[in-house]
Scaffold this motif. Structure first.
Motif, PDB file in Angstrom:
ATOM      1  N   LEU A 167      21.846  62.120-146.950  1.00  0.00           N
ATOM      2  CA  LEU A 167      23.213  62.636-147.202  1.00  0.00           C
ATOM      3  C   LEU A 167      24.107  62.326-145.776  1.00  0.00           C
ATOM      4  N   ARG A 168      23.460  62.361-144.772  1.00  0.00           N
ATOM      5  CA  ARG A 168      24.001  62.064-143.500  1.00  0.00           C
ATOM      6  C   ARG A 168      24.777  60.411-143.301  1.00  0.00           C
ATOM      7  N   ALA A 169      23.924  59.428-144.202  1.00  0.00           N
ATOM      8  CA  ALA A 169      24.356  57.911-144.138  1.00  0.00           C
ATOM      9  C   ALA A 169      25.282  57.998-145.126  1.00  0.00           C
ATOM     10  N   ASP A 170      25.580  58.714-146.180  1.00  0.00           N
ATOM     11  CA  ASP A 170      26.519  58.550-147.267  1.00  0.00           C
ATOM     12  C   ASP A 170      27.078  60.094-147.471  1.00  0.00           C
ATOM     13  N   PRO A 171      28.041  60.551-146.792  1.00  0.00           N
ATOM     14  CA  PRO A 171      28.647  61.814-146.901  1.00  0.00           C
ATOM     15  C   PRO A 171      29.279  61.882-148.131  1.00  0.00           C
ATOM     16  N   ALA A 172      29.659  60.836-148.846  1.00  0.00           N
ATOM     17  CA  ALA A 172      30.286  60.729-150.326  1.00  0.00           C
ATOM     18  C   ALA A 172      29.459  61.290-151.432  1.00  0.00           C
ATOM     19  N   ARG A 173      27.976  61.309-151.161  1.00  0.00           N
ATOM     20  CA  ARG A 173      27.346  62.031-152.170  1.00  0.00           C
ATOM     21  C   ARG A 173      27.286  63.447-152.319  1.00  0.00           C
ATOM     22  N   ILE A 174      28.230  64.245-151.391  1.00  0.00           N
ATOM     23  CA  ILE A 174      27.989  65.517-151.211  1.00  0.00           C
ATOM     24  C   ILE A 174      28.219  66.196-152.598  1.00  0.00           C
ATOM     25  N   GLY A 175      29.069  65.625-153.509  1.00  0.00           N
ATOM     26  CA  GLY A 175      29.196  66.349-154.638  1.00  0.00           C
ATOM     27  C   GLY A 175      28.059  66.631-155.606  1.00  0.00           C
ATOM     28  N   PRO A 176      27.334  65.369-155.806  1.00  0.00           N
ATOM     29  CA  PRO A 176      26.171  65.409-156.753  1.00  0.00           C
ATOM     30  C   PRO A 176      25.017  66.219-155.668  1.00  0.00           C
ATOM     31  N   ALA A 177      25.031  66.142-154.461  1.00  0.00           N
ATOM     32  CA  ALA A 177      24.189  66.577-153.746  1.00  0.00           C
ATOM     33  C   ALA A 177      24.096  68.323-153.965  1.00  0.00           C
ATOM     34  N   VAL A 178      25.348  68.774-153.745  1.00  0.00           N
ATOM     35  CA  VAL A 178      25.440  70.149-154.076  1.00  0.00           C
ATOM     36  C   VAL A 178      25.028  70.646-155.623  1.00  0.00           C
ATOM     37  N   GLU A 179      25.018  69.935-156.445  1.00  0.00           N
ATOM     38  CA  GLU A 179      24.632  70.122-157.931  1.00  0.00           C
ATOM     39  C   GLU A 179      23.008  70.182-157.713  1.00  0.00           C
ATOM     40  N   GLU A 180      22.491  69.252-156.967  1.00  0.00           N
ATOM     41  CA  GLU A 180      21.010  69.294-157.083  1.00  0.00           C
ATOM     42  C   GLU A 180      20.418  70.483-156.150  1.00  0.00           C
ATOM     43  N   LEU A 181      21.035  70.580-155.162  1.00  0.00           N
ATOM     44  CA  LEU A 181      20.803  71.932-153.993  1.00  0.00           C
ATOM     45  C   LEU A 181      20.932  73.160-155.167  1.00  0.00           C
ATOM     46  N   ALA A 182      21.822  73.267-155.960  1.00  0.00           N
ATOM     47  CA  ALA A 182      22.211  74.453-156.632  1.00  0.00           C
ATOM     48  C   ALA A 182      21.003  74.680-157.477  1.00  0.00           C
ATOM     49  N   ARG A 183      20.409  73.666-158.309  1.00  0.00           N
ATOM     50  CA  ARG A 183      19.352  73.496-159.178  1.00  0.00           C
ATOM     51  C   ARG A 183      18.122  74.091-158.237  1.00  0.00           C
ATOM     52  N   TYR A 184      17.974  73.231-157.343  1.00  0.00           N
ATOM     53  CA  TYR A 184      16.693  73.222-156.455  1.00  0.00           C
ATOM     54  C   TYR A 184      16.237  74.648-156.026  1.00  0.00           C
ATOM     55  N   ASP A 185      17.350  75.415-155.321  1.00  0.00           N
ATOM     56  CA  ASP A 185      17.249  76.698-154.865  1.00  0.00           C
ATOM     57  C   ASP A 185      18.279  77.761-154.755  1.00  0.00           C
ATOM     58  N   GLY A 186      18.867  78.096-156.167  1.00  0.00           N
ATOM     59  CA  GLY A 186      20.165  78.565-156.147  1.00  0.00           C
ATOM     60  C   GLY A 186      20.115  79.967-155.760  1.00  0.00           C
ATOM     61  N   PRO A 187      21.529  80.660-155.680  1.00  0.00           N
ATOM     62  CA  PRO A 187      21.417  81.938-155.100  1.00  0.00           C
ATOM     63  C   PRO A 187      21.182  83.128-156.174  1.00  0.00           C
TER      64      PRO A 187
END
Length: 434
Positions: free
Chosen positions: A298-318
């Protein structure tokens, strides 16, 4: 696991005790009805401490045993817990599963108890009231409107990081993940900065009741009622360019919002907009810090942040559990008949780790296709503030990785403490160094 040993949270649930020769329903004093889920086996039983530290292993055992379980809450009231993805997804959109407490049968779990002035919100409504009220505020949360907040959110994030950068270490929840969304949502509503510090203590008292001080939740409700009454009076006297002033105009000019609906909406927007986003940011940051390869990508390609947030929400959501529901008629879920009025709890945490839907679900994969994840809901009750939650989390993580090089955990993972709640999944603190 006996309900008396579960954490002090109204949404804490446990399978009824096995080994009694009775159905789970009988174990909590409810007359058995047919068909019912079979009595749990020892492999189904989950220690409440385990569910708090890592809900996913416990929910996995329940999910693999069967989809639907008879459970009891900390107050001993019965409910049905649904764990498999397809059953959870279908149930979220099933119009027969009502959010209106008027459809709840006597003696079952009904959720957080609030006075009418705070309870007349979208989380307790069905159409047509839900449709009417949601339409009145939906324009404030469209992607186009939320996009206008991008620069103000980034400025807020940068201001918080300006203060943190020289310190070298901090608690990221208290210093960043919590103040960022509260500033954003209060700005949206038009709440003065001087009024914001109390909100976290009030929401904590409601979401995580202290068994040693049960009066705190009642005090928090009283404080919220008094605060919103003063705020609404001030906005009526001095309207401004904010969402709350616009909502008041709808109420006062067109009489399409009742007074309770107006106050309840303000409470819900503040409560949900703050509580869920804090933990989405905190949980996402922890997940990245625990997976150096994904963090580096993610550091190497910050443009991936949108899809990354979707996976992070799936992985360990609030939100491990969706808001409770009550069937308006007998329904069959996962092969089990649930009677009208009984309480249904939909486990988003279990659904998101269901290998039938997400291959290798316990692995964080920022390149994963997360289409269909349920972290922000599904159906007509899909999260109204989803675009804002996504925007805040994307900006919060991007700014964090840009501004704090060398970001790392400052304590062993097994020493991190989670909120003693089954309703929300969030850290009490996230010590980091940089």
């Amino acid at each position: 696991m006996d309900a008396r040993t579960t954490p002090a949270d109204p949404d804490a649930v446990a399978p009824a005790e096995p080994g009694t020769g009775q159905s789970a329903a009988a174990a909590v004093g409810t007359p058995p009805q047919t068909p019912r889920a079979p009595a749990p086996t020892p492999a189904d039983i989950v220690d409440p401490a385990e569910l708090l530290a890592d809900p996913y292993a416990g929910y996995a055992r329940l999910r693999e045993a069967r989809s639907v379980h008879r459970v009891v809450g900390t107050d001993g009231l019965p409910a049905w817990l649904v764990t498999r993805y397809e059953d959870v997804r279908q149930s979220l959109a099933d119009p027969r599963l009502s959010l209106d407490k008027a459809h709840a049968a006597p003696g079952g779990y009904r959720g957080l108890a609030l006075p009418p002035a705070l309870d007349a919100n979208l989380l307790n409504m069905d159409p047509p009231d839900h449709t009417r009220v949601r339409r009145l505020v939906s324009q404030a949360f469209t992607p186009r409107h939320v996009a206008r907040l991008r620069e103000p959110v980034r400025r807020t994030a940068d201001a918080l990081l300006d203060a943190l950068a020289p310190l070298g270490r901090t608690d990221l929840i208290a210093a960043y993940a919590a103040p960022l969304p509260i500033a954003v949502i209060c700005e949206l509503l038009g709440v003065a900065a001087s009024d914001r510090p109390d909100f976290r203590s009030w929401t904590d008292a409601l979401v995580v009741p202290d068994p040693a001080r049960p009066e705190r939740a009642k005090e928090a409700v009283g404080a919220l009622l008094a605060f919103f009454a003063r705020l609404l009076a001030r906005k009526r006297a001095e309207p401004a360019d904010d969402l709350l002033s616009a909502m008041i105009a709808v109420r006062d000019e067109k009489d399409r919002l009742s007074e309770d609906e107006l106050m309840s909406l303000a409470f819900l927007i503040l409560f949900a907009g703050y509580e869920n986003t804090v933990h989405l940011i905190g949980n996402a940051t922890l997940a990245l810090l625990r997976d150096p390869a994904q963090l580096a990508a993610l550091r190497a390609d910050p443009a991936r942040i949108g899809p990354a947030v979707e996976e992070l929400a799936r992985y360990d959501g609030p939100a491990p559990l969706a808001i409770r529901r009550f069937p308006t008629e007998d329904v069959v879920i996962g092969g089990v008949t649930v009677r009208a009025g009984e309480t249904v709890l939909l486990s988003l945490a279990a659904a998101h780790r269901d290998p039938r839907r997400f291959p290798d679900p316990d692995r964080l994969d920022l390149g994963r296709d997360t289409t269909g994840h349920l972290a922000l809901g599904h159906g007509i009750h899909y999260c109204l503030g989803a675009p804002l939650a996504r925007l805040e989390t994307e900006i919060a993580l991007t700014a964090l990785l840009e501004r704090l090089p060398g970001l790392a955990l400052d304590t062993p993972v097994d020493r991190l403490r989670w909120r003693p709640s089954m309703r929300t999944r969030g850290l009490l603190a996230l010590p980091v160094r940089y």
